[in-house]
Write a protein that holds these residues in place. Structure first.
Motif, PDB file in Angstrom:
ATOM      1  N   GLY A  31      42.279  30.681  55.225  1.00 16.88           N
ATOM      2  CA  GLY A  31      41.143  31.099  54.415  1.00 16.88           C
ATOM      3  C   GLY A  31      39.836  31.025  55.176  1.00 16.88           C
ATOM      4  O   GLY A  31      39.810  30.836  56.392  1.00 16.88           O
ATOM      5  N   GLY A  32      38.746  31.181  54.436  1.00 19.32           N
ATOM      6  CA  GLY A  32      37.407  31.181  55.028  1.00 19.32           C
ATOM      7  C   GLY A  32      36.915  32.585  55.294  1.00 19.32           C
ATOM      8  O   GLY A  32      37.695  33.527  55.414  1.00 19.32           O
ATOM      9  N   ASP A  33      35.585  32.716  55.381  1.00 19.62           N
ATOM     10  CA  ASP A  33      34.994  34.025  55.654  1.00 19.62           C
ATOM     11  C   ASP A  33      34.332  34.094  57.026  1.00 19.62           C
ATOM     12  O   ASP A  33      33.777  35.125  57.405  1.00 19.62           O
ATOM     13  CB  ASP A  33      33.988  34.399  54.567  1.00 19.62           C
ATOM     14  N   GLY A  34      34.351  32.994  57.771  1.00 20.09           N
ATOM     15  CA  GLY A  34      33.769  32.993  59.113  1.00 20.09           C
ATOM     16  C   GLY A  34      32.253  32.960  59.123  1.00 20.09           C
ATOM     17  O   GLY A  34      31.638  33.040  60.178  1.00 20.09           O
ATOM     18  N   ALA A  35      31.646  32.834  57.944  1.00 20.74           N
ATOM     19  CA  ALA A  35      30.185  32.792  57.846  1.00 20.74           C
ATOM     20  C   ALA A  35      29.782  31.492  57.169  1.00 20.74           C
ATOM     21  O   ALA A  35      29.552  30.489  57.822  1.00 20.74           O
ATOM     22  CB  ALA A  35      29.677  34.010  57.066  1.00 20.74           C
ATOM     23  N   LEU A  36      29.739  31.509  55.827  1.00 18.97           N
ATOM     24  CA  LEU A  36      29.390  30.289  55.107  1.00 18.97           C
ATOM     25  C   LEU A  36      30.550  29.287  55.119  1.00 18.97           C
ATOM     26  O   LEU A  36      30.345  28.084  55.263  1.00 18.97           O
ATOM     27  CB  LEU A  36      29.004  30.619  53.666  1.00 18.97           C
ATOM     28  N   VAL A  37      31.752  29.811  54.952  1.00 18.72           N
ATOM     29  CA  VAL A  37      32.953  28.968  54.935  1.00 18.72           C
ATOM     30  C   VAL A  37      33.747  29.188  56.211  1.00 18.72           C
ATOM     31  O   VAL A  37      34.164  30.311  56.516  1.00 18.72           O
ATOM     32  CB  VAL A  37      33.832  29.280  53.710  1.00 18.72           C
ATOM     33  N   GLN A  38      33.962  28.138  56.960  1.00 21.20           N
ATOM     34  CA  GLN A  38      34.685  28.226  58.213  1.00 21.20           C
ATOM     35  C   GLN A  38      36.108  28.734  57.994  1.00 21.20           C
ATOM     36  O   GLN A  38      36.735  28.448  56.983  1.00 21.20           O
ATOM     37  CB  GLN A  38      34.771  26.838  58.897  1.00 21.20           C
ATOM     38  N   TYR A  39      36.603  29.516  58.984  1.00 22.62           N
ATOM     39  CA  TYR A  39      38.021  29.832  58.953  1.00 22.62           C
ATOM     40  C   TYR A  39      38.820  28.530  58.986  1.00 22.62           C
ATOM     41  O   TYR A  39      38.427  27.565  59.643  1.00 22.62           O
ATOM     42  CB  TYR A  39      38.420  30.651  60.185  1.00 22.62           C
ATOM     43  N   TRP A  40      39.931  28.516  58.300  1.00 20.14           N
ATOM     44  CA  TRP A  40      40.817  27.359  58.319  1.00 20.14           C
ATOM     45  C   TRP A  40      42.240  27.836  58.101  1.00 20.14           C
ATOM     46  O   TRP A  40      42.476  28.944  57.616  1.00 20.14           O
ATOM     47  CB  TRP A  40      40.444  26.345  57.226  1.00 20.14           C
TER      48      TRP A  40
END
Length: 334
Positions: free
Chosen positions: A78-87
Protein backbone atom coordinates in the motif's frame (compact mmCIF):
# COMPACT_ATOMS: atom_id res chain seq x y z
CA UNK A 1 21.62 34.32 -3.95
CA UNK A 2 22.93 31.63 -1.61
CA UNK A 3 20.00 29.47 -0.49
CA UNK A 4 19.89 27.04 2.39
CA UNK A 5 19.62 24.18 -0.09
CA UNK A 6 22.79 25.26 -1.87
CA UNK A 7 24.59 25.81 1.41
CA UNK A 8 23.55 22.39 2.66
CA UNK A 9 24.74 20.69 -0.52
CA UNK A 10 28.11 22.41 -0.34
CA UNK A 11 28.58 21.77 3.36
CA UNK A 12 27.50 18.15 3.24
CA UNK A 13 29.64 17.20 0.25
CA UNK A 14 32.78 19.23 0.70
CA UNK A 15 33.37 20.98 4.00
CA UNK A 16 36.04 19.49 6.20
CA UNK A 17 35.87 16.06 4.58
CA UNK A 18 37.75 13.56 6.66
CA UNK A 19 38.00 9.79 6.96
CA UNK A 20 36.84 7.83 9.98
CA UNK A 21 39.69 6.99 12.35
CA UNK A 22 41.28 3.55 12.04
CA UNK A 23 39.81 0.81 14.16
CA UNK A 24 41.45 0.04 17.45
CA UNK A 25 40.13 -2.67 19.74
CA UNK A 26 38.01 -1.32 22.57
CA UNK A 27 35.74 -2.97 25.07
CA UNK A 28 32.63 -4.29 23.36
CA UNK A 29 33.62 -3.13 19.86
CA UNK A 30 34.30 -5.84 17.28
CA UNK A 31 34.57 -6.23 13.51
CA UNK A 32 31.99 -8.31 11.66
CA UNK A 33 33.29 -11.08 9.44
CA UNK A 34 32.31 -11.13 5.73
CA UNK A 35 29.90 -13.95 6.51
CA UNK A 36 28.22 -11.91 9.24
CA UNK A 37 27.96 -8.89 6.94
CA UNK A 38 26.43 -10.99 4.18
CA UNK A 39 23.57 -12.00 6.48
CA UNK A 40 22.19 -8.45 6.23
CA UNK A 41 21.98 -8.47 2.43
CA UNK A 42 18.45 -9.92 2.20
CA UNK A 43 17.20 -7.13 4.46
CA UNK A 44 19.04 -4.52 2.38
CA UNK A 45 17.17 -5.67 -0.72
CA UNK A 46 13.90 -5.77 1.19
CA UNK A 47 14.48 -2.14 2.23
CA UNK A 48 15.17 -1.29 -1.41
CA UNK A 49 11.97 -2.98 -2.58
CA UNK A 50 10.02 -0.64 -0.31
CA UNK A 51 10.80 2.14 -2.81
CA UNK A 52 8.91 0.23 -5.52
CA UNK A 53 5.25 0.87 -6.32
CA UNK A 54 2.66 -1.32 -4.58
CA UNK A 55 1.54 -2.62 -7.96
CA UNK A 56 4.99 -4.24 -8.26
CA UNK A 57 5.47 -5.48 -4.70
CA UNK A 58 1.97 -7.02 -4.64
CA UNK A 59 3.07 -9.47 -7.33
CA UNK A 60 6.75 -9.38 -6.28
CA UNK A 61 8.09 -8.25 -9.65
CA UNK A 62 10.26 -5.20 -8.94
CA UNK A 63 13.61 -5.99 -10.57
CA UNK A 64 16.81 -6.83 -8.64
CA UNK A 65 15.31 -6.05 -5.22
CA UNK A 66 12.64 -8.70 -5.71
CA UNK A 67 14.89 -11.09 -7.61
CA UNK A 68 17.39 -11.39 -4.75
CA UNK A 69 14.62 -12.60 -2.42
CA UNK A 70 12.79 -14.54 -5.12
CA UNK A 71 10.99 -16.93 -2.74
CA UNK A 72 9.24 -14.08 -0.90
CA UNK A 73 5.48 -14.46 -0.58
CA UNK A 74 3.69 -11.06 -0.73
CA UNK A 75 0.60 -10.59 1.42
CA UNK A 76 -0.30 -6.89 1.12
CA UNK A 77 1.11 -3.61 -0.23
CA UNK A 78 0.00 0.00 0.00
CA UNK A 79 0.84 3.69 0.21
CA UNK A 80 0.75 6.46 -2.36
CA UNK A 81 4.44 7.41 -2.30
CA UNK A 82 3.57 10.97 -1.27
CA UNK A 83 1.78 11.49 2.04
CA UNK A 84 1.75 7.78 2.89
CA UNK A 85 4.96 5.85 2.35
CA UNK A 86 4.93 2.76 0.19
CA UNK A 87 4.86 -0.34 2.36
CA UNK A 88 4.46 -4.05 1.95
CA UNK A 89 4.04 -7.19 4.06
CA UNK A 90 4.90 -10.78 3.19
CA UNK A 91 6.69 -13.93 4.26
CA UNK A 92 10.26 -15.10 3.65
CA UNK A 93 10.41 -18.93 3.83
CA UNK A 94 14.23 -18.95 3.93
CA UNK A 95 14.47 -16.56 6.89
CA UNK A 96 11.21 -17.92 8.34
CA UNK A 97 9.92 -14.46 9.18
CA UNK A 98 7.20 -12.08 8.12
CA UNK A 99 8.72 -8.98 6.49
CA UNK A 100 7.30 -5.46 6.89
CA UNK A 101 9.07 -2.76 4.86
CA UNK A 102 8.65 1.02 4.65
CA UNK A 103 9.74 3.57 2.07
CA UNK A 104 10.88 7.14 2.62
CA UNK A 105 8.73 9.56 0.59
CA UNK A 106 9.39 12.90 -1.04
CA UNK A 107 7.49 14.51 1.84
CA UNK A 108 9.73 12.88 4.39
CA UNK A 109 12.82 13.81 2.39
CA UNK A 110 11.65 17.41 2.84
CA UNK A 111 11.42 16.74 6.59
CA UNK A 112 14.96 15.42 6.44
CA UNK A 113 16.01 18.70 4.84
CA UNK A 114 14.25 20.66 7.59
CA UNK A 115 16.09 18.69 10.26
CA UNK A 116 19.43 19.46 8.64
CA UNK A 117 18.36 23.08 8.20
CA UNK A 118 17.73 23.43 11.92
CA UNK A 119 20.95 21.57 12.71
CA UNK A 120 22.85 24.24 10.78
CA UNK A 121 20.96 26.93 12.67
CA UNK A 122 21.75 25.23 15.96
CA UNK A 123 25.45 25.14 15.07
CA UNK A 124 25.60 28.82 14.12
CA UNK A 125 23.21 30.02 16.83
CA UNK A 126 20.62 31.27 14.32
CA UNK A 127 17.10 31.96 15.59
CA UNK A 128 14.10 31.16 13.44
CA UNK A 129 10.53 32.35 13.65
CA UNK A 130 7.35 31.18 11.98
CA UNK A 131 7.79 33.97 9.48
CA UNK A 132 11.27 32.83 8.50
CA UNK A 133 10.53 29.20 7.65
CA UNK A 134 7.43 26.99 7.41
CA UNK A 135 5.72 26.07 10.65
CA UNK A 136 6.58 22.44 9.96
CA UNK A 137 10.23 23.34 10.34
CA UNK A 138 9.59 24.90 13.75
CA UNK A 139 7.68 21.81 14.90
CA UNK A 140 9.99 19.26 13.32
CA UNK A 141 12.18 18.76 16.39
CA UNK A 142 9.36 18.40 18.89
CA UNK A 143 9.20 15.31 21.09
CA UNK A 144 5.63 14.17 21.74
CA UNK A 145 4.03 11.34 23.70
CA UNK A 146 2.88 8.35 21.73
CA UNK A 147 -0.83 8.30 20.90
CA UNK A 148 -2.52 6.56 23.83
CA UNK A 149 -5.26 5.21 21.57
CA UNK A 150 -2.59 3.27 19.64
CA UNK A 151 -0.04 2.69 22.40
CA UNK A 152 -2.20 2.24 25.54
CA UNK A 153 0.43 0.41 27.59
CA UNK A 154 3.30 2.79 26.92
CA UNK A 155 4.57 5.18 29.61
CA UNK A 156 3.89 8.88 29.05
CA UNK A 157 7.61 9.46 29.72
CA UNK A 158 8.38 7.86 26.35
CA UNK A 159 8.40 10.45 23.60
CA UNK A 160 9.10 10.36 19.89
CA UNK A 161 9.66 12.81 17.05
CA UNK A 162 6.28 14.35 16.28
CA UNK A 163 6.57 14.07 12.49
CA UNK A 164 7.74 10.45 12.55
CA UNK A 165 4.89 9.50 14.85
CA UNK A 166 2.31 11.09 12.56
CA UNK A 167 3.78 9.25 9.58
CA UNK A 168 3.54 5.90 11.39
CA UNK A 169 -0.09 6.57 12.33
CA UNK A 170 -1.02 6.74 8.63
CA UNK A 171 -0.12 3.06 8.18
CA UNK A 172 -2.10 0.01 9.21
CA UNK A 173 -0.06 -3.13 8.68
CA UNK A 174 -1.33 -5.06 11.71
CA UNK A 175 -4.08 -6.91 9.82
CA UNK A 176 -1.66 -7.95 7.07
CA UNK A 177 0.89 -9.19 9.62
CA UNK A 178 -1.79 -11.24 11.41
CA UNK A 179 -2.86 -12.69 8.05
CA UNK A 180 0.74 -13.69 7.31
CA UNK A 181 1.13 -15.20 10.78
CA UNK A 182 -1.95 -17.37 10.28
CA UNK A 183 -1.14 -18.35 6.71
CA UNK A 184 2.49 -19.29 7.35
CA UNK A 185 2.28 -20.46 10.99
CA UNK A 186 5.00 -18.17 12.30
CA UNK A 187 5.51 -15.88 15.28
CA UNK A 188 8.44 -13.91 13.91
CA UNK A 189 8.29 -10.53 12.17
CA UNK A 190 11.12 -8.36 10.85
CA UNK A 191 10.60 -4.68 10.04
CA UNK A 192 12.99 -2.88 7.70
CA UNK A 193 13.37 0.64 6.37
CA UNK A 194 15.87 3.15 5.08
CA UNK A 195 16.25 6.70 6.41
CA UNK A 196 12.92 7.99 7.75
CA UNK A 197 11.42 4.70 6.59
CA UNK A 198 13.62 3.15 9.25
CA UNK A 199 12.18 5.52 11.85
CA UNK A 200 8.65 4.42 10.93
CA UNK A 201 9.76 0.77 11.06
CA UNK A 202 11.06 1.26 14.60
CA UNK A 203 7.89 2.96 15.85
CA UNK A 204 5.81 0.26 14.15
CA UNK A 205 7.91 -2.38 15.91
CA UNK A 206 6.87 -0.90 19.25
CA UNK A 207 3.25 -0.87 18.05
CA UNK A 208 3.18 -4.46 16.75
CA UNK A 209 4.78 -5.78 19.92
CA UNK A 210 1.70 -4.59 21.83
CA UNK A 211 -0.85 -6.28 19.58
CA UNK A 212 0.73 -9.52 18.37
CA UNK A 213 0.53 -12.76 20.39
CA UNK A 214 2.70 -13.24 23.45
CA UNK A 215 5.96 -14.83 22.42
CA UNK A 216 6.15 -13.02 19.08
CA UNK A 217 9.73 -12.22 18.06
CA UNK A 218 9.98 -8.68 16.70
CA UNK A 219 13.22 -7.83 14.87
CA UNK A 220 14.01 -4.46 13.31
CA UNK A 221 16.74 -3.70 10.76
CA UNK A 222 17.17 -0.06 9.74
CA UNK A 223 19.55 1.75 7.43
CA UNK A 224 20.67 5.35 7.94
CA UNK A 225 17.93 5.94 10.50
CA UNK A 226 17.74 9.31 12.27
CA UNK A 227 17.21 9.54 16.01
CA UNK A 228 13.57 8.74 16.76
CA UNK A 229 12.84 9.39 20.42
CA UNK A 230 14.05 10.36 23.86
CA UNK A 231 16.08 8.43 26.45
CA UNK A 232 13.01 6.60 27.79
CA UNK A 233 12.09 5.51 24.27
CA UNK A 234 15.63 4.25 23.64
CA UNK A 235 15.57 2.32 26.92
CA UNK A 236 12.22 0.74 26.03
CA UNK A 237 13.50 -0.36 22.62
CA UNK A 238 16.57 -1.94 24.20
CA UNK A 239 14.46 -3.84 26.72
CA UNK A 240 11.70 -5.05 24.40
CA UNK A 241 12.90 -5.22 20.79
CA UNK A 242 15.78 -6.63 18.75
CA UNK A 243 17.11 -3.62 16.83
CA UNK A 244 19.98 -3.48 14.36
CA UNK A 245 20.63 -0.01 12.95
CA UNK A 246 23.19 0.17 10.17
CA UNK A 247 25.04 3.45 9.57
CA UNK A 248 27.39 4.24 6.71
CA UNK A 249 30.62 6.23 6.96
CA UNK A 250 29.94 10.01 7.19
CA UNK A 251 26.17 9.97 6.65
CA UNK A 252 24.69 13.01 8.46
CA UNK A 253 21.19 11.60 8.98
CA UNK A 254 21.94 9.23 11.90
CA UNK A 255 23.35 12.15 13.92
CA UNK A 256 20.11 14.14 13.55
CA UNK A 257 17.95 15.37 15.22
CA UNK A 258 20.57 16.58 17.68
CA UNK A 259 20.99 15.26 21.19
CA UNK A 260 20.58 18.89 22.36
CA UNK A 261 16.86 18.49 21.65
CA UNK A 262 16.59 15.38 23.84
CA UNK A 263 16.87 12.71 21.13
CA UNK A 264 18.77 9.47 21.78
CA UNK A 265 19.56 6.36 19.74
CA UNK A 266 18.96 2.90 21.21
CA UNK A 267 21.65 0.23 21.09
CA UNK A 268 22.25 -2.01 18.09
CA UNK A 269 24.54 0.04 15.85
CA UNK A 270 26.51 -1.57 13.04
CA UNK A 271 28.82 1.07 11.64
CA UNK A 272 30.43 0.89 8.20
CA UNK A 273 33.79 2.62 8.47
CA UNK A 274 35.58 4.44 5.64
CA UNK A 275 37.70 1.32 5.16
CA UNK A 276 34.54 -0.70 4.46
CA UNK A 277 34.79 -2.65 7.73
CA UNK A 278 31.52 -3.26 9.56
CA UNK A 279 31.87 -2.63 13.29
CA UNK A 280 29.59 -3.59 16.18
CA UNK A 281 29.01 -0.56 18.44
CA UNK A 282 27.17 -1.85 21.53
CA UNK A 283 26.32 1.37 23.35
CA UNK A 284 23.35 3.71 23.12
CA UNK A 285 24.35 6.52 20.78
CA UNK A 286 27.92 5.25 21.20
CA UNK A 287 30.32 8.24 21.26
CA UNK A 288 33.50 6.29 20.63
CA UNK A 289 35.47 7.14 17.50
CA UNK A 290 34.78 3.74 15.94
CA UNK A 291 31.03 4.55 15.86
CA UNK A 292 29.15 7.14 13.85
CA UNK A 293 28.48 9.63 16.65
CA UNK A 294 32.17 9.79 17.54
CA UNK A 295 33.36 9.67 13.94
CA UNK A 296 30.88 12.25 12.60
CA UNK A 297 30.57 14.68 15.47
CA UNK A 298 28.72 17.33 13.42
CA UNK A 299 27.26 17.73 9.95
CA UNK A 300 30.20 19.81 8.72
CA UNK A 301 32.36 16.69 8.55
CA UNK A 302 29.53 14.59 7.08
CA UNK A 303 28.81 13.61 3.48
CA UNK A 304 25.20 13.27 2.33
CA UNK A 305 26.33 10.95 -0.47
CA UNK A 306 26.99 8.30 2.20
CA UNK A 307 23.27 8.27 2.98
CA UNK A 308 22.54 6.38 -0.24
CA UNK A 309 23.78 7.22 -3.72
CA UNK A 310 20.40 7.37 -5.41
CA UNK A 311 18.82 9.50 -2.69
CA UNK A 312 21.64 12.01 -3.04
CA UNK A 313 21.10 12.18 -6.80
CA UNK A 314 17.36 12.60 -6.30
CA UNK A 315 17.86 15.64 -4.05
CA UNK A 316 20.80 17.21 -5.87
CA UNK A 317 20.51 16.35 -9.55
CA UNK A 318 23.78 18.10 -10.41
CA UNK A 319 25.80 15.56 -8.42
CA UNK A 320 26.93 12.21 -9.88
CA UNK A 321 25.35 8.99 -8.71
CA UNK A 322 27.38 6.35 -6.88
CA UNK A 323 27.97 3.21 -8.95
CA UNK A 324 28.18 0.83 -6.00
CA UNK A 325 25.70 0.82 -3.15
CA UNK A 326 27.04 1.58 0.32
CA UNK A 327 25.51 -1.41 2.14
CA UNK A 328 27.71 -4.35 1.17
CA UNK A 329 27.30 -3.32 -2.45
CA UNK A 330 23.54 -2.73 -2.18
CA UNK A 331 22.03 0.66 -2.98
CA UNK A 332 18.64 0.95 -1.32
CA UNK A 333 16.30 2.08 -4.06
CA UNK A 334 13.88 0.56 -6.57
Amino acid sequence: MLTWGTLLAVLASALLAQAAPPLTTQRGISILTPTQVARFKPYSFYAGAAYCKPSKTKIWKCGPDCDFNSRFKPVASGGDGALVQYWYVGYDPALKTVIVAYQVTTATIRQLGHVLHLSLGQFFGFRHSKGDIPFLTNAILRLDELDKSLFPEISSAMKIHDGFGEAQERHSVLAAVKTAFNEYSTKKVTLVGHSLGGAIALISSVYLKLYLPVGTIVNTVTYSMPRVGNQEFADYVDANLNLTRINNKRDPIPITPGRLFGFRHPKGERYIQSSGSWVVCPGQDDARKQCIRGSVSNIFISNIRDHNGMLYKRIYQSQPDQEIGPFDGVRIDC
